[in-house]
Design an enzyme around this catalytic site. Structure first.
Site, short mmCIF file in Angstrom:
data_model
loop_
_atom_site.label_atom_id
_atom_site.label_comp_id
_atom_site.label_asym_id
_atom_site.label_seq_id
_atom_site.Cartn_x
_atom_site.Cartn_y
_atom_site.Cartn_z
N ASP A 55 0.83 -1.20 0.00
CA ASP A 55 0.00 0.00 0.00
C ASP A 55 0.87 1.26 0.00
OD1 ASP A 55 0.86 -0.13 2.62
OD2 ASP A 55 -1.15 -0.08 3.52
N SER A 56 2.20 1.06 0.02
CA SER A 56 3.13 2.17 -0.24
C SER A 56 2.83 2.78 -1.60
CB SER A 56 4.58 1.67 -0.20
OG SER A 56 4.76 0.54 -1.03
N ASP A 94 -0.91 -6.35 -0.44
CA ASP A 94 -1.16 -5.70 0.85
C ASP A 94 -2.66 -5.46 1.05
OD1 ASP A 94 0.22 -4.85 3.04
OD2 ASP A 94 1.08 -3.08 2.09
N LYS A 122 -0.80 -9.55 2.81
CA LYS A 122 -0.07 -9.03 3.96
C LYS A 122 -1.00 -8.14 4.78
CE LYS A 122 3.21 -5.67 3.68
NZ LYS A 122 2.69 -4.66 4.62
N GLU A 124 -1.14 -5.71 8.62
CA GLU A 124 -0.35 -5.08 9.69
C GLU A 124 -0.95 -5.35 11.06
OE1 GLU A 124 0.17 -0.91 8.91
OE2 GLU A 124 0.97 -1.26 6.88
N GLU A 191 9.45 -4.04 10.35
CA GLU A 191 9.82 -2.73 9.82
C GLU A 191 10.32 -1.82 10.94
OE1 GLU A 191 7.03 -0.97 7.13
OE2 GLU A 191 8.07 0.97 7.10
O1 KIV Z 1 3.55 -1.11 1.64
C1 KIV Z 1 4.73 -1.51 1.56
O2 KIV Z 1 5.46 -1.29 0.59
C2 KIV Z 1 5.25 -2.26 2.70
C3 KIV Z 1 6.72 -2.56 2.71
C4 KIV Z 1 7.46 -1.33 3.08
C5 KIV Z 1 7.05 -3.70 3.60
O3 KIV Z 1 4.53 -2.58 3.58
#
Ligand code: KIV
Length: 275
Positions: A55-56, A94, A122, A124, A191
């Site tokens: 989600d970056s 994500d 993924k 969090e 992280e």
């Molecule tokens: O969203 C993302 O790119 C991430 C990585 C930094 C692990 O969660």
């Protein structure tokens, strides 16, 4: 640009059980984020093991100040794009902000991502997310947990800060790592945690850890693609980032150099980590 078939990767597709095998054999996992088919092709050709549609993307592609505005539709779109460019690497998607707020929401979004080509999702946090991890794992959806600095918590944390520095916080993080593994997570991203703590967590759990700002003691490393290529994403560059394109060469060369440095243990160097 013509639609000729590019040289297909000859590596077999990396599987979820193979990640655990890599940990057992001490082979480091080299990972990076990607958001489109073109970069996915370069990442695959460079031999990366795991690719995350993070989600970056909200910060490096969409220009937001945080990951919070990213939606399930956004991630599903980018997962489909990346999946078209990958042959061998394992694709992780994500779950964006609140898409994992309940097991049912997480299942719905994860199903979309897997149907778009991802092999793992993924999410969090621990605590209430343990139920979500368990729910997904029991429904055959591989899960990557993410602890330490969890960017979706930025409002509560008051910024992007190193986590687990105090003794109590370190013990909590270790307990959370054990809990996510116990709940059924297959991989754990750590992280921005002190290098010694990340190494301790890595030794304490059977699933592989993938660090970002967590020192060299993890089972693998991940970087945001734009950071690895030294691009100006409009945000402060954290100390754990290294520009692998700076030495010249090509994008694929930078990705190969990064993968080699992860695998031979030369990245991250001590200056990329936290005490
Ligand atoms: O969203 C993302 O790119 C991430 C990585 C930094 C692990 O969660």
């Amino acid at each position: 640009m013509y639609a000729n078939e590019s040289k297909a990767s000859t590596r077999p597709r990396l599987t979820v059980p193979a990640l655990r095998q890599m940990k057992a054999e001490g082979r480091r996992i080299a990972s990076v984020t990607a958001y489109d088919a073109g970069f996915a092709r370069s990442v695959d050709a460079a031999g990366l093991d795991l690719v995350l549609v993070g989600d970056s993307l909200g910060m490096v592609c969409q220009g937001h100040d945080s990951t919070l505005p990213v939606t399930v539709d956004d991630v599903a779109y980018h997962v489909a794009c990346v999946a078209r460019g990958l042959r061998s690497a394992l694709l992780v998607a994500d779950l964006p902000f609140q898409a994992d707020a309940t097991p049912a929401r997480a299942l719905e979004a994860s199903t979309r991502f897997l149907q778009a080509g991802a092999a793992m999702v993924k999410l969090e946090g621990a605590g209430p997310k343990l139920e979500v991890i368990r729910f997904l794992a029991e429904r055959e959806i591989p899960v990557c947990a993410h602890l330490g600095l969890t960017p979706q918590s930025v409002l509560r944390l008051g910024g992007y800060k190193v986590q687990g520095r105090e003794q109590a916080a370190a013990e909590r993080l270790l307990a959370d790592a054990r809990a996510v593994a116990e709940a059924g997570a297959d991989v754990l991203v750590l992280e921005c945690v002190p290098s010694a703590l990340a190494a301790r967590i890595t030794a304490a759990i059977a699933i592989p850890t993938i660090g970002i700002g967590a020192g060299p003691g993890c089972d693998g490393q991940i970087l945001v693609l734009h950071d690895l290529l030294g691009m100006n994403s409009g945000h402060r560059r954290p100390r754990f980032v290294k520009d692998f394109l700076a030495g010249g060469g090509s994008i694929e060369g930078a990705l190969r150099a990064y993968a080699a440095a992860v695998r031979d243990g030369s990245f991250p160097a001590p200056e990329h980590g936290y005490d």
